[in-house]
Design an enzyme around this catalytic site. Structure first.
Site, PDB file in Angstrom:
ATOM      1  N   LYS A   1      53.308  73.534  24.819  1.00 38.88           N
ATOM      2  CA  LYS A   1      52.041  74.170  25.227  1.00 38.88           C
ATOM      3  C   LYS A   1      51.942  74.264  26.740  1.00 38.88           C
ATOM      4  O   LYS A   1      51.380  75.213  27.268  1.00 38.88           O
ATOM      5  CB  LYS A   1      50.837  73.353  24.715  1.00 38.88           C
ATOM      6  CG  LYS A   1      50.708  73.324  23.215  1.00 38.88           C
ATOM      7  CD  LYS A   1      49.510  72.497  22.785  1.00 38.88           C
ATOM      8  CE  LYS A   1      49.645  71.009  23.040  1.00 38.88           C
ATOM      9  NZ  LYS A   1      50.716  70.338  22.297  1.00 38.88           N
TER      10      LYS A   1
ATOM     11  N   ASP B   1      53.726  68.381  21.152  1.00 40.05           N
ATOM     12  CA  ASP B   1      54.995  68.651  21.841  1.00 40.05           C
ATOM     13  C   ASP B   1      55.555  70.037  21.532  1.00 40.05           C
ATOM     14  O   ASP B   1      56.769  70.214  21.457  1.00 40.05           O
ATOM     15  CB  ASP B   1      56.061  67.588  21.492  1.00 40.05           C
ATOM     16  CG  ASP B   1      55.537  66.191  21.667  1.00 40.05           C
ATOM     17  OD1 ASP B   1      54.897  65.942  22.696  1.00 40.05           O
ATOM     18  OD2 ASP B   1      55.766  65.359  20.773  1.00 40.05           O
TER      19      ASP B   1
ATOM     20  N   GLN C   1      48.068  67.391  22.231  1.00 32.96           N
ATOM     21  CA  GLN C   1      48.578  66.967  20.924  1.00 32.96           C
ATOM     22  C   GLN C   1      48.699  68.167  19.965  1.00 32.96           C
ATOM     23  O   GLN C   1      48.947  69.267  20.431  1.00 32.96           O
ATOM     24  CB  GLN C   1      47.701  65.854  20.310  1.00 32.96           C
ATOM     25  CG  GLN C   1      47.859  64.505  20.987  1.00 32.96           C
ATOM     26  CD  GLN C   1      46.993  64.314  22.202  1.00 32.96           C
ATOM     27  OE1 GLN C   1      45.837  64.702  22.214  1.00 32.96           O
ATOM     28  NE2 GLN C   1      47.535  63.736  23.235  1.00 32.96           N
TER      29      GLN C   1
ATOM     30  N   GLY D   1      51.630  64.846  27.270  1.00 35.79           N
ATOM     31  CA  GLY D   1      52.565  65.072  28.364  1.00 35.79           C
ATOM     32  C   GLY D   1      52.958  66.532  28.357  1.00 35.79           C
ATOM     33  O   GLY D   1      53.596  66.996  27.419  1.00 35.79           O
ATOM     34  N   HIS D   2      52.506  67.284  29.359  1.00 33.95           N
ATOM     35  CA  HIS D   2      52.799  68.719  29.400  1.00 33.95           C
ATOM     36  C   HIS D   2      53.754  69.007  30.558  1.00 33.95           C
ATOM     37  O   HIS D   2      53.478  68.656  31.693  1.00 33.95           O
ATOM     38  CB  HIS D   2      51.501  69.514  29.563  1.00 33.95           C
ATOM     39  CG  HIS D   2      50.601  69.405  28.364  1.00 33.95           C
ATOM     40  ND1 HIS D   2      49.311  69.836  28.345  1.00 33.95           N
ATOM     41  CD2 HIS D   2      50.838  68.915  27.127  1.00 33.95           C
ATOM     42  CE1 HIS D   2      48.785  69.610  27.143  1.00 33.95           C
ATOM     43  NE2 HIS D   2      49.694  69.041  26.400  1.00 33.95           N
TER      44      HIS D   2
HETATM   45  P1  IMP Z   1      47.636  57.754  20.385  1.00 34.93           P
HETATM   46  O1  IMP Z   1      47.106  59.119  20.651  1.00 34.93           O
HETATM   47  O2  IMP Z   1      48.331  57.131  21.562  1.00 34.93           O
HETATM   48  O3  IMP Z   1      46.598  56.856  19.770  1.00 34.93           O
HETATM   49  O4  IMP Z   1      48.787  57.896  19.266  1.00 34.93           O
HETATM   50  C1  IMP Z   1      48.490  58.276  17.930  1.00 34.93           C
HETATM   51  C2  IMP Z   1      49.595  59.155  17.371  1.00 34.93           C
HETATM   52  O5  IMP Z   1      49.582  60.411  18.030  1.00 34.93           O
HETATM   53  C3  IMP Z   1      51.013  58.590  17.549  1.00 34.93           C
HETATM   54  O6  IMP Z   1      51.811  58.974  16.441  1.00 34.93           O
HETATM   55  C4  IMP Z   1      51.508  59.305  18.795  1.00 34.93           C
HETATM   56  O7  IMP Z   1      52.918  59.379  18.837  1.00 34.93           O
HETATM   57  C5  IMP Z   1      50.876  60.678  18.591  1.00 34.93           C
HETATM   58  N1  IMP Z   1      50.660  61.387  19.859  1.00 34.93           N
HETATM   59  C6  IMP Z   1      49.713  61.163  20.778  1.00 34.93           C
HETATM   60  N2  IMP Z   1      49.826  62.036  21.797  1.00 34.93           N
HETATM   61  C7  IMP Z   1      50.850  62.848  21.500  1.00 34.93           C
HETATM   62  C8  IMP Z   1      51.429  63.985  22.150  1.00 34.93           C
HETATM   63  O8  IMP Z   1      51.006  64.448  23.215  1.00 34.93           O
HETATM   64  N3  IMP Z   1      52.496  64.556  21.513  1.00 34.93           N
HETATM   65  C9  IMP Z   1      52.960  64.115  20.320  1.00 34.93           C
HETATM   66  N4  IMP Z   1      52.444  63.064  19.678  1.00 34.93           N
HETATM   67  C10 IMP Z   1      51.400  62.436  20.252  1.00 34.93           C
END
Ligand code: IMP
Length: 430
Positions: A16, A13, A222, A40-41
């Site tokens: 990017k 977040d 991420q 989510g971009h």
């Molecule tokens: P998952 O990727 O849904 O398995 O989530 C694993 C961890 O990564 C959790 O703490 C999510 O909140 C975090 N996470 C996954 N995608 C994002 C992102 O795009 N931004 C911030 N945190 C993320």
């Protein structure tokens, strides 16, 4: 050769999407190399707000080719909806290609994500519930179904029947009723028909473009500390958001990368569970959340907010071999009289300057802070470094000095124009 990797230098977040949009207009190809629709971009163009979960933000530029790389896991329904939504807002889009090696996310992945989280109880990761972890589990277990298989009807039928049998056993172990083959097969065959034209071997396309000296931008999703190996395990995602992941997830070698920019916020946020030593569970944390509208693009969850963690940022510079930093959301820190930045971790009586790999040690560290003066001015109209208040420039100098990494770009608002490029030479080699 002119290749650029953009990574999230913190916990995701970092804005990017905006940076990839700005630089994507200068690239021939933009490649997403990891993750799925957990990301989510957001890109803001005038009055329009685009949100991308799977499609690289480069799609908005008609002369740019967007590639969904082999390191991704793709929810076909989500991708089709995203494509339709973007087409309804923009008639002219760039071309899109999907790597045949990318894996497909099925409804059983989503169900298992939720069931596994429930089973973890207090130790839950706080995933986005999009089925990302279970889809990568299948990839590693070598029973995943790839996009290239989804679009071959006979192959898909055989593979799906075989895998669904195994997955249904697993669902039943969690007390969930089995999923019915026919309905799902027909639903996903429909998605395959809509996506077939985009699915191809993307690795040669990329290699040829790099050989021709065209600009290629690798878009990370991420952030560094959500990386499966380099992040705060087990509170991580299941892929490789770091710069190394750009090679794994797209099929290029490390020597093909010219430049790596790490995007970081002027403060720190994270979503989901896991240690966060500079977290501000107080009024200032709420002020940052409100001023920065720190709510998740994918899940809507309020993000945890805290002071800038320079220990983590410096580690991120090393892990990703950063050529330069992109410091975003400077405007959000407005009206906070004193800003603290973490320059060390106190653990068991000594001060260390790296993230301990053991999660309990990481949870036990206490931040060592330096205090810097804040600013009241609205930064959004600034267009050069000289326009920034003195205290903002001192804050930026402190970051550069501590991380030993130059700042290439500053972002002082969500719009494309609210971007100050300081070091063009760190972005593209030509
Ligand atoms: P998952 O990727 O849904 O398995 O989530 C694993 C961890 O990564 C959790 O703490 C999510 O909140 C975090 N996470 C996954 N995608 C994002 C992102 O795009 N931004 C911030 N945190 C993320």
């Amino acid at each position: 050769m002119s290749t650029l990797v953009i990574v999230g230098a913190q916990w995701g977040d970092e804005a990017k999407g905006k940076i990839v949009d700005v630089l994507g207009s200068q690239a021939r190809i933009v490649v997403r190399y990891s993750g799925g629709n957990n990301a989510g971009h957001t890109v803001i163009v005038g009055q329009e707000r685009f949100t991308f979960h799977l499609i690289p933000s480069g799609i908005l530029h008609k002369d740019t080719v967007s590639i969904l790389g082999g390191g991704m896991v793709i929810c076909p329904k989500g991708l089709i909806e995203e494509l339709q939504r973007t087409r309804s807002m923009r008639s002219e889009l760039g071309a899109m290609m999907i790597s045949a090696a990318a894996h497909v996310v099925f409804p059983y992945h989503r169900l298992l994500d939720q069931l596994e989280e429930e089973a973890r109880g207090h130790n839950k990761i706080g995933t986005t519930s999009r089925g990302i972890g279970p889809a990568y589990q299948d990839k590693v277990a070598r029973i995943g179904i790839r996009m290239g298989e989804l679009v071959r009807p006979e192959r898909f039928e055989t593979r799906f029947r075989e895998v669904l049998t195994v997955k249904n056993r697993l669902l039943q172990m969690f007390g969930h009723p089995p999923l019915e083959f026919e309905a799902l097969f027909s639903e996903f065959s429909g998605y395959a028909d809509q996506l077939r034209e985009f699915v191809t071997d993307t690795e040669p396309v990329l290699q040829d473009a790099i050989q021709r000296g065209e600009r290629v931008l690798f878009e990370g999703a991420q952030g560094t500390f959500l990386d499966l190996d380099q992040g705060t395990y087990p509170f991580v995602t299941s892929s490789y958001p770091t710069a190394g992941g750009a090679c794994i997830g797209s099929g290029i070698g490390p020597r093909a990368i010219d430049s790596v920019l790490g995007v970081c916020k002027a403060y720190t946020t994270r979503v989901g569970s896991g240690p966060f030593c500079t977290e501000l569970d107080n009024e200032i944390g709420q002020q940052i959340r409100d001023q920065g509208n720190e709510y998740g693009t994918t899940t809507g969850r309020g993000r945890r907010c805290g002071w800038l963690d320079l220990v983590a940022l410096r580690q991120s510079c090393r892990i990703n071999s950063l050529s330069g930093l992109v410091v975003t959301r400077l405007d959000v820190l407005r009206n906070i009289p004193e800003l603290q930045v973490c320059t060390g971790y106190r653990l068991n009586g000594s001060v260390i300057n790296h993230l301990p790999s053991d999660i309990d040690d990481l949870a036990a560290v206490e931040p060592v802070y330096e205090t810097l003066q804040g600013w009241e001015e609205d930064l959004q109209s600034c267009r050069s470094l000289e326009d920034l208040p003195r205290s903002t420039r001192i804050y930026l100098d402190f970051i550069e000095h501590y991380t030993k990494t130059p700042t290439a770009i500053l972002s002082i608002g969500p719009e494309r124009e609210e971007t100050i490029v300081l070091r063009r030479d760190l972005i593209w080699s030509h």
